[in-house]
Design a protein around this motif. Structure first.
Motif, PDB file in Angstrom:
ATOM      1  N   HIS A 142      18.842  49.850 -10.799  1.00 21.79           N
ATOM      2  CA  HIS A 142      19.987  48.962 -10.706  1.00 21.79           C
ATOM      3  C   HIS A 142      20.770  49.323  -9.456  1.00 21.79           C
ATOM      4  O   HIS A 142      21.299  50.433  -9.341  1.00 21.79           O
ATOM      5  CB  HIS A 142      20.864  49.110 -11.956  1.00 21.79           C
ATOM      6  N   GLY A 143      20.833  48.403  -8.481  1.00 25.26           N
ATOM      7  CA  GLY A 143      21.521  48.672  -7.223  1.00 25.26           C
ATOM      8  C   GLY A 143      22.989  48.316  -7.306  1.00 25.26           C
ATOM      9  O   GLY A 143      23.346  47.164  -7.576  1.00 25.26           O
ATOM     10  N   ILE A 144      23.857  49.298  -7.103  1.00 28.19           N
ATOM     11  CA  ILE A 144      25.298  49.089  -7.168  1.00 28.19           C
ATOM     12  C   ILE A 144      25.948  49.600  -5.880  1.00 28.19           C
ATOM     13  O   ILE A 144      25.312  50.282  -5.064  1.00 28.19           O
ATOM     14  CB  ILE A 144      25.913  49.811  -8.382  1.00 28.19           C
ATOM     15  N   THR A 169      18.246  44.963   7.782  1.00 31.32           N
ATOM     16  CA  THR A 169      19.228  45.728   7.013  1.00 31.32           C
ATOM     17  C   THR A 169      18.748  45.976   5.599  1.00 31.32           C
ATOM     18  O   THR A 169      18.949  47.063   5.044  1.00 31.32           O
ATOM     19  CB  THR A 169      20.580  44.978   6.986  1.00 31.32           C
ATOM     20  N   PHE A 170      18.086  44.997   4.998  1.00 28.55           N
ATOM     21  CA  PHE A 170      17.523  45.168   3.659  1.00 28.55           C
ATOM     22  C   PHE A 170      16.480  46.283   3.666  1.00 28.55           C
ATOM     23  O   PHE A 170      16.435  47.114   2.753  1.00 28.55           O
ATOM     24  CB  PHE A 170      16.905  43.854   3.189  1.00 28.55           C
ATOM     25  N   ARG A 171      15.670  46.317   4.704  1.00 32.83           N
ATOM     26  CA  ARG A 171      14.650  47.358   4.805  1.00 32.83           C
ATOM     27  C   ARG A 171      15.295  48.743   4.934  1.00 32.83           C
ATOM     28  O   ARG A 171      14.862  49.702   4.292  1.00 32.83           O
ATOM     29  CB  ARG A 171      13.767  47.079   6.015  1.00 32.83           C
ATOM     30  N   ASP A 172      16.356  48.826   5.749  1.00 33.71           N
ATOM     31  CA  ASP A 172      16.992  50.122   5.988  1.00 33.71           C
ATOM     32  C   ASP A 172      17.782  50.617   4.775  1.00 33.71           C
ATOM     33  O   ASP A 172      17.740  51.800   4.437  1.00 33.71           O
ATOM     34  CB  ASP A 172      17.921  50.039   7.202  1.00 33.71           C
ATOM     35  N   LEU A 173      18.515  49.711   4.129  1.00 31.45           N
ATOM     36  CA  LEU A 173      19.408  50.119   3.048  1.00 31.45           C
ATOM     37  C   LEU A 173      18.748  50.124   1.673  1.00 31.45           C
ATOM     38  O   LEU A 173      19.204  50.855   0.779  1.00 31.45           O
ATOM     39  CB  LEU A 173      20.640  49.207   3.008  1.00 31.45           C
ATOM     40  N   VAL A 174      17.722  49.312   1.506  1.00 31.48           N
ATOM     41  CA  VAL A 174      17.107  49.190   0.177  1.00 31.48           C
ATOM     42  C   VAL A 174      15.702  49.781   0.155  1.00 31.48           C
ATOM     43  O   VAL A 174      15.428  50.731  -0.587  1.00 31.48           O
ATOM     44  CB  VAL A 174      17.073  47.712  -0.284  1.00 31.48           C
ATOM     45  N   ASP A 193      26.087  41.285  -1.100  1.00 30.02           N
ATOM     46  CA  ASP A 193      27.132  40.995  -0.114  1.00 30.02           C
ATOM     47  C   ASP A 193      27.269  42.133   0.891  1.00 30.02           C
ATOM     48  O   ASP A 193      27.477  41.893   2.092  1.00 30.02           O
ATOM     49  CB  ASP A 193      28.471  40.759  -0.805  1.00 30.02           C
ATOM     50  N   LEU A 194      27.153  43.359   0.415  1.00 34.72           N
ATOM     51  CA  LEU A 194      27.279  44.512   1.307  1.00 34.72           C
ATOM     52  C   LEU A 194      26.152  44.536   2.341  1.00 34.72           C
ATOM     53  O   LEU A 194      26.388  44.864   3.516  1.00 34.72           O
ATOM     54  CB  LEU A 194      27.262  45.807   0.492  1.00 34.72           C
ATOM     55  N   ILE A 195      24.951  44.185   1.931  1.00 33.25           N
ATOM     56  CA  ILE A 195      23.822  44.132   2.859  1.00 33.25           C
ATOM     57  C   ILE A 195      24.088  43.109   3.952  1.00 33.25           C
ATOM     58  O   ILE A 195      23.815  43.347   5.138  1.00 33.25           O
ATOM     59  CB  ILE A 195      22.526  43.810   2.094  1.00 33.25           C
ATOM     60  N   PRO A 255      23.584  35.828   0.909  1.00 36.86           N
ATOM     61  CA  PRO A 255      23.157  36.577  -0.280  1.00 36.86           C
ATOM     62  C   PRO A 255      21.907  36.004  -0.943  1.00 36.86           C
ATOM     63  O   PRO A 255      21.133  36.738  -1.561  1.00 36.86           O
ATOM     64  CB  PRO A 255      24.373  36.497  -1.210  1.00 36.86           C
ATOM     65  N   ASN A 256      21.696  34.689  -0.795  1.00 39.22           N
ATOM     66  CA  ASN A 256      20.475  34.092  -1.338  1.00 39.22           C
ATOM     67  C   ASN A 256      19.241  34.598  -0.611  1.00 39.22           C
ATOM     68  O   ASN A 256      18.168  34.770  -1.209  1.00 39.22           O
ATOM     69  CB  ASN A 256      20.547  32.568  -1.238  1.00 39.22           C
ATOM     70  N   LEU A 257      19.381  34.852   0.711  1.00 38.66           N
ATOM     71  CA  LEU A 257      18.263  35.423   1.460  1.00 38.66           C
ATOM     72  C   LEU A 257      17.962  36.839   0.971  1.00 38.66           C
ATOM     73  O   LEU A 257      16.799  37.234   0.856  1.00 38.66           O
ATOM     74  CB  LEU A 257      18.594  35.450   2.951  1.00 38.66           C
TER      75      LEU A 257
END
Length: 255
Positions: A219-221, A193-198, A174-176, A145-147
């Motif tokens: 705000h990402g939830i 995954t960050f690129r695809d989901l966010v 955590d979900l990412i 999660p820190n990454l």
């Protein structure tokens, strides 16, 4: 042999005599960054060296031994005397991570697996020229999660010029991590995954927003095992507040 040499080592030492480009003394290495300055040494990273051709390893031996690299033309030498050279390798990592219980046995550790893998792959004269060897364990779930938070920070730096900011809830980070194949592909899987989901979804959402002049904080939830971005309007005179600031969302209303 010449055909094998050109793609393997010519990028570092330049084209060999008689080849196209041999007189230009061109090298992939940036000489200015290698030399560094009086107060800051240069840095060179050779990543996953076990995948390199043997000619690359021989070149590294000269660099580590003499602190110099003579280009193939023989007319130019690059100095590494003020340079930190980092070399990474994944040799032995799969075996070591599959045997975590070794660290609990007196006199045994996973470090010995890494060391033996290096000794099997590289000649002693190469390993003997390496000053310090450090061993790193695989990334743990609690570290990842820190990454994601670092990627979030980098994205916010890009969004700032558009008067936009983003903050992910801890469970969103955590979900990412959970959706990424980090056990197989490591930190790069987190970035994909960050690129695809966010990044992709947020870009789509922003493109549909008519007016961003007043500034928007997203705000990402997590909703039903997927990410949602809730826009929060930020007053013009307070749009430069960081996402972490409690004042950034004070009195704000979700659309």
């Amino acid at each position: 042999m010449l055909l094998r040499l050109i793609p393997g080592i010519a990028a570092i030492t330049g084209a060999p005599p008689g080849s196209v480009g041999s007189k230009e003394n061109l090298s992939l290495l940036n000489e200015d960054l290698i030399k560094g300055t009086a107060s800051r040494p240069g840095i060179v990273l050779f990543d996953e060296i076990e995948k390199a051709d043997h000619s690359v390893v021989l070149t590294l031996m000269n660099i580590l031994d003499n602190g110099t690299l003579k280009l193939a033309s023989g007319q130019k030498t690059i100095q590494f005397t003020n340079t930190l050279v980092f070399i990474t390798s994944n040799l032995g990592s799969r075996t070591a991570e599959a045997l975590p219980w070794l660290d609990a046995i007196p006199g045994m550790s996973r470090r010995s697996i890494y060391r033996r893998a290096l000794e099997r792959h590289f000649k002693p004269e190469f390993l003997n020229r390496i000053g310090i060897v450090e061993y790193f364990s695989a990334l743990r779930f609690n570290d990842l999660p820190n990454l994601v938070e670092n990627l979030e920070h980098l994205l916010n730096q890009q969004l700032k010029r558009h008067n936009i900011s983003l903050e992910l809830e801890p469970n969103a980070r955590d979900l990412i991590v959970q959706f990424s194949d980090y056990k197989k592909y490591g930190a790069r899987a987190i970035e994909r995954t960050f690129r695809d989901l966010v990044v992709t979804d947020l870009a789509t959402l922003i493109s549909r927003t008519k007016d961003l002049s007043a500034g928007t904080h997203y705000h990402g939830i997590v909703q039903d095992r997927h990410l949602e971005f809730l826009p929060v309007s930020v007053p013009r005179n307070r749009s430069n507040l960081t996402p972490k600031s409690p004042k950034a969302t004070e009195g704000a209303n979700y659309d």
